[in-house]
Scaffold this active site. Structure first.
Site, PDB file in Angstrom:
ATOM      1  N   SER A  40       0.827  -1.228   0.000  1.00 41.89           N
ATOM      2  CA  SER A  40       0.000   0.000   0.000  1.00 41.89           C
ATOM      3  C   SER A  40       0.849   1.261   0.000  1.00 41.89           C
ATOM      4  CB  SER A  40      -0.908  -0.002   1.236  1.00 41.89           C
ATOM      5  OG  SER A  40      -1.723  -1.156   1.240  1.00 41.89           O
ATOM      6  N   CYS A 129     -18.196  -7.523  14.837  1.00 40.78           N
ATOM      7  CA  CYS A 129     -19.199  -6.474  14.579  1.00 40.78           C
ATOM      8  C   CYS A 129     -20.600  -6.917  15.008  1.00 40.78           C
ATOM      9  CB  CYS A 129     -19.202  -6.101  13.102  1.00 40.78           C
ATOM     10  SG  CYS A 129     -18.978  -7.452  11.966  1.00 40.78           S
ATOM     11  N   HIS A 241     -25.442  -4.096   9.611  1.00 39.04           N
ATOM     12  CA  HIS A 241     -25.884  -5.433  10.047  1.00 39.04           C
ATOM     13  C   HIS A 241     -27.233  -5.302  10.764  1.00 39.04           C
ATOM     14  CE1 HIS A 241     -22.131  -7.059   8.868  1.00 39.04           C
ATOM     15  NE2 HIS A 241     -21.567  -7.313  10.039  1.00 39.04           N
TER      16      HIS A 241
HETATM   17  C1  2RA Z   1     -18.351 -10.322   8.877  1.00 41.32           C
HETATM   18  N1  2RA Z   1     -18.331 -10.176  11.301  1.00 41.32           N
HETATM   19  O1  2RA Z   1     -19.403  -9.679   8.925  1.00 41.32           O
HETATM   20  C2  2RA Z   1     -17.572 -10.598  10.150  1.00 41.32           C
HETATM   21  C3  2RA Z   1     -16.232  -9.937  10.144  1.00 41.32           C
HETATM   22  N2  2RA Z   1     -16.339  -8.522  10.110  1.00 41.32           N
HETATM   23  O2  2RA Z   1     -17.854 -10.756   7.834  1.00 41.32           O
END
Ligand code: 2RA
Length: 341
Positions: A40, A129, A241
């Protein structure tokens, strides 16, 4: 007081979000180093109105850093986080590498800030997450009615799997629209117009590692006595999410009471009306700091049952925001003297 900061993995989705949030929240930074792998080099990373040149991680001297935010995956964290901690930095690592280490606190500041004082290795782990947003919603209800069991189904955005996965959703979707038909053989797994009940690797008991993370991390952060069962699903959403939570408590808790408790809870915003727009979806949550809770209902199939819908930006509360909040908490509680003292 100001602090010398490093962001490791600054060119990735989470690393860039860490820089964005450090700037948005006006974190008291004396200096910010953007670090990444040699491939990078020459790239830049935005830090508010400023543009940082990316420096090489391999030979970076962490003695010039007070707080190092890692968003570069487990193998990079395994190699460089101990080096950074030994050089005197406090390390906050977003990978799963240290999460279950008994000497590394796994922290969501709204839930278990007291754990920050147990960072004997000078390393603090950021949770997965899908775990982070869930425990933010569960903690106030657990305090009121003693949570016994959680059954959760997740609807996880592709950005959780990184930039390449986000690009793949875009490419597959365009391909299907332009070519009027899917080309399954062209796709590793078709995520466009599809859902996939498989995130991370499968384990011996048939669960995926993502589902295992939600179980063990919730026990470490919230309460080891809480029983957790998860089904984690990838959905064709770029950011955000969503989770359907089905809860069983030791004591009765009615939806109205739960709504009031959540309205007062740190990091939570309640949007809950049985009408169009009376709930939050990933599209509204993306780019925001909050963990949103909607669809709060009694679950009559179990004793003291409650159902919730929980949505949050997986790159923010699910990763970068939680890491920056840990840094803010360290400053407020424990971190040694800042730069120049
Ligand atoms: C996903 N929680 O959502 C896992 C890794 N960030 O792929």
């Amino acid at each position: 007081m100001s602090y010398r900061i490093a962001v490791v993995g600054a060119t990735g989705l989470v690393g860039q979000e860490m820089l964005n949030i450090l700037a948005e929240r006006e974190f008291p930074a004396a200096r910010v180093h953007a670090l990444a792998s040699r491939r990078s080099l020459g790239q830049t990373a935005a830090y508010g109105e400023r543009t940082l040149k990316v420096a090489a991680l391999d030979d970076f001297d962490f003695s010039q850093v007070d707080i190092a935010l890692f968003a570069a995956g487990g193998s990079v964290a395994a190699e460089h986080a101990p080096r950074a901690a030994h050089a005197g930095a406090m390390v906050i690592d977003n990978s799963s590498h240290f999460r279950m280490d008994p000497d590394v606190p796994l922290v969501v500041p709204e839930v278990n800030p007291e754990a920050l004082g147990q960072a004997s290795k000078r390393i603090i782990a950021n949770p997965n997450c899908s775990t982070a947003q869930m425990v933010v919603a569960l903690k106030p209800l657990h305090d009121r009615a003693i949570l016994r069991r959680v059954s959760v189904a997740t609807y996880q955005a592709v950005s959780g799997a990184g930039k390449a996965a986000s690009d793949e959703l875009f490419t597959q979707t365009r391909n299907i629209f332009v070519n009027q038909e899917p080309e399954p053989e062209a796709f590793t797994k078709q995520i466009a117009f599809n859902v996939i009940p498989h995130i991370d690797v499968f384990m011996d008991d048939g669960a995926t590692k993502e589902e295992w993370k939600m179980v063990v991390e919730t026990k470490k952060i919230l309460d080891p006595k809480v029983r957790v069962f998860a089904t984690c699903v990838r959905v064709p959403v770029f950011v955000g999410h969503a989770e359907a939570l089905h809860l069983e408590f030791a004591q009765p808790i009615e939806p109205d009471e739960a709504r009031e408790i959540l309205r007062e809870a740190p990091g939570v915003l309640v949007v809950d009306k049985p009408e169009d727009g009376g709930y939050v979806t990933p599209v509204e949550a993306a780019g925001e700091f909050a963990t949103y809770v909607s669809r709060i209902r009694t679950d009559p199939t179990v004793e003291h049952g409650l159902a919730l819908w929980c949505v949050s930006d997986n790159l923010r509360k699910g990763a970068a925001l939680n890491a920056v909040q840990i840094a803010e908490s360290l400053i407020a509680r424990h971190l040694p003297a800042p730069a120049g003292d």
